[in-house]
Design a protein around this motif. Structure first.
Motif, PDB file in Angstrom:
ATOM      1  N   ALA A 268       2.038 -29.913  34.340  1.00 33.45           N
ATOM      2  CA  ALA A 268       2.312 -31.434  33.422  1.00 33.45           C
ATOM      3  C   ALA A 268       1.149 -32.376  33.652  1.00 33.45           C
ATOM      4  CB  ALA A 268       4.063 -32.348  34.391  1.00 33.45           C
ATOM      5  N   ASP A 269       0.806 -32.491  32.062  1.00 34.74           N
ATOM      6  CA  ASP A 269      -0.410 -33.441  32.414  1.00 34.74           C
ATOM      7  C   ASP A 269      -1.099 -33.883  33.358  1.00 34.74           C
ATOM      8  OD1 ASP A 269      -0.366 -34.691  28.473  1.00 34.74           O
ATOM      9  OD2 ASP A 269      -0.741 -32.968  29.493  1.00 34.74           O
ATOM     10  N   SER A 270      -0.055 -34.950  34.317  1.00 31.49           N
ATOM     11  CA  SER A 270      -0.699 -35.880  35.554  1.00 31.49           C
ATOM     12  C   SER A 270      -0.743 -34.898  36.605  1.00 31.49           C
ATOM     13  CB  SER A 270       1.017 -36.400  36.267  1.00 31.49           C
ATOM     14  OG  SER A 270       2.564 -35.530  36.648  1.00 31.49           O
ATOM     15  N   VAL A 271      -0.730 -33.444  36.317  1.00 26.90           N
ATOM     16  CA  VAL A 271      -1.041 -32.826  38.311  1.00 26.90           C
ATOM     17  C   VAL A 271      -2.262 -31.702  37.894  1.00 26.90           C
ATOM     18  CG1 VAL A 271       0.820 -33.278  38.915  1.00 26.90           C
ATOM     19  CG2 VAL A 271       0.472 -30.710  37.213  1.00 26.90           C
ATOM     20  N   LYS A 272      -3.254 -31.995  36.093  1.00 25.91           N
ATOM     21  CA  LYS A 272      -3.690 -31.411  35.969  1.00 25.91           C
ATOM     22  C   LYS A 272      -4.550 -31.249  35.816  1.00 25.91           C
ATOM     23  CE  LYS A 272      -2.621 -29.741  31.046  1.00 25.91           C
ATOM     24  NZ  LYS A 272      -2.510 -30.264  29.574  1.00 25.91           N
ATOM     25  N   GLY A 273      -5.416 -30.361  36.476  1.00 25.27           N
ATOM     26  CA  GLY A 273      -7.087 -30.594  37.616  1.00 25.27           C
ATOM     27  C   GLY A 273      -6.570 -30.863  38.821  1.00 25.27           C
ATOM     28  N   ARG A 274      -5.560 -30.975  39.814  1.00 20.93           N
ATOM     29  CA  ARG A 274      -4.685 -31.773  41.097  1.00 20.93           C
ATOM     30  C   ARG A 274      -4.193 -30.065  41.098  1.00 20.93           C
ATOM     31  NH1 ARG A 274      -2.144 -35.966  42.366  1.00 20.93           N
ATOM     32  NH2 ARG A 274      -1.006 -36.139  40.580  1.00 20.93           N
ATOM     33  N   PHE A 275      -3.307 -29.797  40.751  1.00 13.24           N
ATOM     34  CA  PHE A 275      -3.138 -28.625  41.152  1.00 13.24           C
ATOM     35  C   PHE A 275      -2.457 -27.488  40.857  1.00 13.24           C
ATOM     36  CE2 PHE A 275       1.704 -32.189  42.121  1.00 13.24           C
ATOM     37  CZ  PHE A 275       0.491 -33.057  43.011  1.00 13.24           C
ATOM     38  N   THR A 276      -2.669 -26.942  41.535  1.00 14.72           N
ATOM     39  CA  THR A 276      -2.965 -24.890  41.758  1.00 14.72           C
ATOM     40  C   THR A 276      -1.545 -24.904  41.974  1.00 14.72           C
ATOM     41  OG1 THR A 276      -4.814 -25.530  41.547  1.00 14.72           O
ATOM     42  CG2 THR A 276      -4.329 -23.247  41.018  1.00 14.72           C
ATOM     43  N   ILE A 277      -0.912 -23.634  40.488  1.00 15.99           N
ATOM     44  CA  ILE A 277       0.105 -22.926  41.040  1.00 15.99           C
ATOM     45  C   ILE A 277      -0.169 -21.671  40.885  1.00 15.99           C
ATOM     46  CG2 ILE A 277       1.094 -22.220  38.421  1.00 15.99           C
ATOM     47  CD1 ILE A 277       3.608 -22.300  39.890  1.00 15.99           C
ATOM     48  N   SER A 278       0.561 -20.515  41.705  1.00 14.41           N
ATOM     49  CA  SER A 278       0.126 -19.262  41.261  1.00 14.41           C
ATOM     50  C   SER A 278       1.637 -18.464  42.519  1.00 14.41           C
ATOM     51  CB  SER A 278      -1.297 -18.924  42.593  1.00 14.41           C
ATOM     52  OG  SER A 278      -0.651 -19.154  44.121  1.00 14.41           O
ATOM     53  N   ARG A 279       1.472 -17.205  42.389  1.00 13.21           N
ATOM     54  CA  ARG A 279       2.620 -16.737  42.946  1.00 13.21           C
ATOM     55  C   ARG A 279       2.345 -15.128  42.890  1.00 13.21           C
ATOM     56  NH1 ARG A 279       5.968 -15.538  37.235  1.00 13.21           N
ATOM     57  NH2 ARG A 279       6.663 -13.611  38.568  1.00 13.21           N
ATOM     58  N   ASP A 280       2.943 -14.116  44.132  1.00 12.34           N
ATOM     59  CA  ASP A 280       2.755 -13.427  44.634  1.00 12.34           C
ATOM     60  C   ASP A 280       4.166 -12.105  44.316  1.00 12.34           C
ATOM     61  OD1 ASP A 280       2.836 -10.854  45.996  1.00 12.34           O
ATOM     62  OD2 ASP A 280       1.723 -11.623  47.686  1.00 12.34           O
ATOM     63  N   ASN A 281       3.930 -11.498  43.456  1.00  8.92           N
ATOM     64  CA  ASN A 281       5.241 -10.943  42.857  1.00  8.92           C
ATOM     65  C   ASN A 281       4.911  -9.699  43.537  1.00  8.92           C
ATOM     66  OD1 ASN A 281       5.022 -11.965  39.766  1.00  8.92           O
ATOM     67  ND2 ASN A 281       3.377 -10.656  39.618  1.00  8.92           N
ATOM     68  N   ALA A 282       4.398  -9.034  44.612  1.00  7.33           N
ATOM     69  CA  ALA A 282       5.369  -8.174  45.369  1.00  7.33           C
ATOM     70  C   ALA A 282       5.745  -8.764  46.054  1.00  7.33           C
ATOM     71  CB  ALA A 282       3.902  -8.015  45.656  1.00  7.33           C
ATOM     72  N   LYS A 283       5.653 -10.814  46.501  1.00  7.07           N
ATOM     73  CA  LYS A 283       6.872 -10.915  47.737  1.00  7.07           C
ATOM     74  C   LYS A 283       7.625 -12.100  47.362  1.00  7.07           C
ATOM     75  CE  LYS A 283       2.530 -11.060  51.393  1.00  7.07           C
ATOM     76  NZ  LYS A 283       1.703 -11.707  52.309  1.00  7.07           N
ATOM     77  N   ASN A 284       7.525 -11.755  45.544  1.00  7.07           N
ATOM     78  CA  ASN A 284       8.973 -12.911  44.824  1.00  7.07           C
ATOM     79  C   ASN A 284       8.300 -14.039  45.027  1.00  7.07           C
ATOM     80  OD1 ASN A 284       9.722 -10.830  42.949  1.00  7.07           O
ATOM     81  ND2 ASN A 284      11.273 -10.058  45.002  1.00  7.07           N
ATOM     82  N   THR A 285       7.573 -14.404  45.672  1.00  8.54           N
ATOM     83  CA  THR A 285       6.510 -15.664  46.195  1.00  8.54           C
ATOM     84  C   THR A 285       5.688 -16.784  44.767  1.00  8.54           C
ATOM     85  OG1 THR A 285       6.949 -15.339  48.524  1.00  8.54           O
ATOM     86  CG2 THR A 285       6.055 -17.429  48.182  1.00  8.54           C
ATOM     87  N   VAL A 286       6.088 -17.687  44.882  1.00 13.29           N
ATOM     88  CA  VAL A 286       5.278 -19.201  44.207  1.00 13.29           C
ATOM     89  C   VAL A 286       4.604 -20.380  45.430  1.00 13.29           C
ATOM     90  CG1 VAL A 286       7.547 -19.884  43.791  1.00 13.29           C
ATOM     91  CG2 VAL A 286       5.149 -20.656  42.115  1.00 13.29           C
ATOM     92  N   TYR A 287       3.465 -20.337  44.546  1.00 13.10           N
ATOM     93  CA  TYR A 287       2.944 -20.988  45.389  1.00 13.10           C
ATOM     94  C   TYR A 287       2.147 -22.671  44.365  1.00 13.10           C
ATOM     95  CZ  TYR A 287       2.656 -17.244  48.826  1.00 13.10           C
ATOM     96  OH  TYR A 287       2.468 -16.515  49.597  1.00 13.10           O
ATOM     97  N   LEU A 288       2.475 -23.809  45.496  1.00 17.23           N
ATOM     98  CA  LEU A 288       1.580 -24.890  44.764  1.00 17.23           C
ATOM     99  C   LEU A 288       0.721 -25.484  45.049  1.00 17.23           C
ATOM    100  CD1 LEU A 288       1.972 -26.647  42.454  1.00 17.23           C
ATOM    101  CD2 LEU A 288       3.243 -27.967  43.052  1.00 17.23           C
TER     102      LEU A 288
END
Length: 114
Positions: free
Chosen positions: A59-79
């Motif tokens: 979302a434009d409101s979070v660009k540059g401040r938030f980072t999303i990532s994931r670990d496919n082996a653990k079926n986990t998403v982070y923010l």
């Protein structure tokens, strides 16, 4: 399938928080993982998504401040959330979808206040 979110809490403006969401159960291959949020009196809105291949959307409101990532082996998403503002206060929901399946986590409260 269950999604368990964690990491919310109370933080001062300018602070950081890291949300996590792990999926468990009968899972084959999760295509898209994402985070959405809903503040009181508003509709749920997209925060960020990430595909299995690593393509991201914010979302434009979070660009540059938030980072999303994931670990496919653990079926986990982070923010990873930095430079938090009072306007970021909301219940944050994780979402995972593949094929015809679309699952939501239970929500975790993030409050940004001094």
């Amino acid at each position: 399938v269950q999604l368990q979110a964690s990491g919310g809490g109370l933080v001062q403006p300018g602070g950081s928080l890291r949300l996590s969401c792990a999926a468990s159960g009968s899972i084959f291959s999760i295509n898209v993982m994402g985070w959405y949020r809903q503040a009181p009196g508003t509709e749920r809105e997209l925060v960020a998504t990430i595909t299995r291949g690593g393509s991201t959307n914010y979302a434009d409101s979070v660009k540059g401040r938030f980072t999303i990532s994931r670990d496919n082996a653990k079926n986990t998403v982070y923010l990873q959330m930095t430079s938090l503002k009072p306007d970021d206060t909301a219940v944050y929901y994780c979402n995972m979808r593949w094929g015809i399946y679309n699952y939501w986590g239970q929500g975790t409260q993030v409050t940004v206040s001094s």
